[in-house]
Enzyme design. Structure first.
Site, short mmCIF file in Angstrom:
data_model
loop_
_atom_site.label_atom_id
_atom_site.label_comp_id
_atom_site.label_asym_id
_atom_site.label_seq_id
_atom_site.Cartn_x
_atom_site.Cartn_y
_atom_site.Cartn_z
N GLU A 199 -2.92 8.94 7.75
CA GLU A 199 -1.47 8.70 7.86
C GLU A 199 -0.85 9.46 9.04
OE1 GLU A 199 0.77 6.71 6.20
OE2 GLU A 199 -0.78 5.81 4.94
N CYS A 211 -10.83 3.40 -1.06
CA CYS A 211 -9.46 3.64 -0.67
C CYS A 211 -9.27 2.87 0.62
CB CYS A 211 -9.23 5.14 -0.44
SG CYS A 211 -7.60 5.52 0.27
N ASP A 224 0.86 -1.19 0.00
CA ASP A 224 0.00 0.00 0.00
C ASP A 224 0.89 1.23 0.00
OD1 ASP A 224 -2.41 1.55 0.24
OD2 ASP A 224 -1.90 1.89 2.33
N SER A 225 0.31 2.36 -0.33
CA SER A 225 1.04 3.63 -0.27
C SER A 225 1.41 3.99 1.16
CB SER A 225 0.18 4.74 -0.88
OG SER A 225 -1.00 4.91 -0.12
N CYS A 264 -4.22 -1.26 -2.19
CA CYS A 264 -4.25 0.18 -2.42
C CYS A 264 -5.06 0.40 -3.69
CB CYS A 264 -2.81 0.67 -2.62
SG CYS A 264 -2.67 2.37 -3.19
N HIS A 274 -7.50 3.31 3.07
CA HIS A 274 -7.36 4.13 4.27
C HIS A 274 -8.71 4.47 4.91
CE1 HIS A 274 -3.34 4.93 2.59
NE2 HIS A 274 -2.99 5.39 3.77
#
Lengths: 273, 273
Positions: free
Chosen positions: B153, B185, B11-12, B74, B187
């Site tokens: 994040e 997403c 993932d990012s 992701c 996240h």
């Protein structure tokens, strides 16, 4: 293979229609060929060799109709014939036992899982092995329910007789502290209200149909076989037994106006009658 | 390949941990390697070519650790790099977009589906195409939410600031009569309570994590790659950014006592620092 080819579904009788119902919901672009071997139903009490032979006859009939994927929508046939059919056929083949086990592992919180199925399915220990391989901490309680398939095939699944038989049969499971019960036969979702009533609301019933269709969807996408275009004619039904009885149950169960099955003969010839 | 090899997740940043959480639940026997490219997060606003390059760097790092399957956990990377990565790697590769679309098709009753994601994901139209290919009757409403990833994040996803940003960002969707909203997403599930509160209880939120892990499970079984034995050490975490911040979020989010990530460097070299 092309994306426009149909997906084949086979079962010993009408049970696999519970999987077709999910396919009609989740995969509206897919053309469905269904074959129920009603004339030789139930498969549950038959020896494994015979179930394998019959399953191959069904698979071969649908292969002649150029299916792109085969769903063995019958737990008994999956338990004994999946590996052999998968090895023999040049198309992806999906069974119903691994999806059922997968759904149970997701659903259970107490790791106390029950399985009800035919004599053949329970004897094969396929669910036991699949569950233990996925989550070793699960305790598995199995029970064969040989009277359930005949009730469904004779379209008596909403009667007082059905209620009594379900209550008597499931008695040994009621105090087992299960939190999840796998309906390990594709016929059993038609008895679902009676089974839920007997087991109580605290027990999650797993109908492997929904999870099996998820597996079909994954493999269609993975092998780039999903049909991107909507269909006019969704499904064709074949039965080796009474078309009248088959159509009655299929029309009740599926989101279609009226099922019109075609009778075929298996065992040596595959000519339509 | 052997069944004992790990499954890789990339993932990012920390978003893919929402997929790992599901994997820990559904696949308790599988060894997990996770790589979050936190130093170069977010991927959402970056040009497609750059996202493809970064995704290959992550995939190559995990390939050197001998993974048996790769999950691109992701959405941005899946949207632009899945096909190229799948074509290049000798192992099965799973993305998060098709599973999300599959789950939405199952969940929606009114065929009014919304998607929120990064700028890159929304621009790619990957969800739109996947949904339309599966069910042509679905109406799709997309919205890019570029402020969400930075909130997660920076471990601010439970703050008043997060609540305000979620409310402001989702305002255009509130009156769209959606019955299903895809959290497009990985996240976003960390913002789930705030998103649900804003959208109302009538909207089903789709977290593609659970469905993605179902796809992983299907492919593990189909390719006979599932590990049948329970593990002692479940997961190893790598990040290109701050290990302290990564560990803080991972320990909050996952059912583990304490995450201890290792810092690595991507871009030219893959040496551990």
């Amino acid at each position: 293979m092309t994306k426009e080819q149909p997906i084949g579904f086979i079962d010993s009788g009408v049970g696999g229609l519970t999987v077709v119902k999910e396919a009609m919901k989740q995969l509206p672009n897919e053309h469905i060929l269904y074959l129920g071997d009603t004339a030789r139903c139930p498969y549950g009490p038959r020896p494994a060799e015979q179930v394998i032979e019959y399953t191959f006859e069904m698979a071969n009939f649908l292969m002649e109709q150029h299916i792109k994927m085969l769903v063995i929508a019958c737990n008994t046939a999956t338990a004994v014939a999946l590996e052999a059919i998968r090895a023999a056929l040049p198309i992806p083949v999906v069974g119903v036992i691994l999806p059922g086990a997968r759904a149970a592992v997701k659903a259970t919180k107490t790791q106390q899982v029950g399985i009800i199925g035919t004599i053949g399915t329970v004897k094969s220990q396929s669910y036991y092995q699949a569950l233990k391989a996925k989550q070793q901490e699960i305790t598995v309680t199995s029970l064969a329910c040989p009277k359930f398939v005949p009730i469904v095939e004779s379209n008596q699944f909403q009667t007082a007789v059905a209620k009594k038989i379900v209550a008597q049969t499931l008695q040994p499971l009621v105090h087992k502290q299960l939190d999840t019960l796998i309906l390990g036969c594709t016929h059993y979702p038609l008895l679902r209200p009676l089974i839920q009533n007997m087991m109580g609301d605290g027990v999650t019933l797993i109908d492997s149909g929904a999870e099996t269709v998820s597996e079909v969807s994954v493999l269609l996408d993975y092998f780039q076989l999903a049909n991107p275009n909507p269909l006019k004619k969704r499904a064709i039904f074949y039965t080796t037994g009474s078309t009248a009885l088959f159509d009655e149950i299929a029309t009740q169960w599926l989101p279609i106006t009226r099922a019109q099955s075609k009778k075929i003969h298996l065992g040596g010839t595959t000519n339509e009658i």
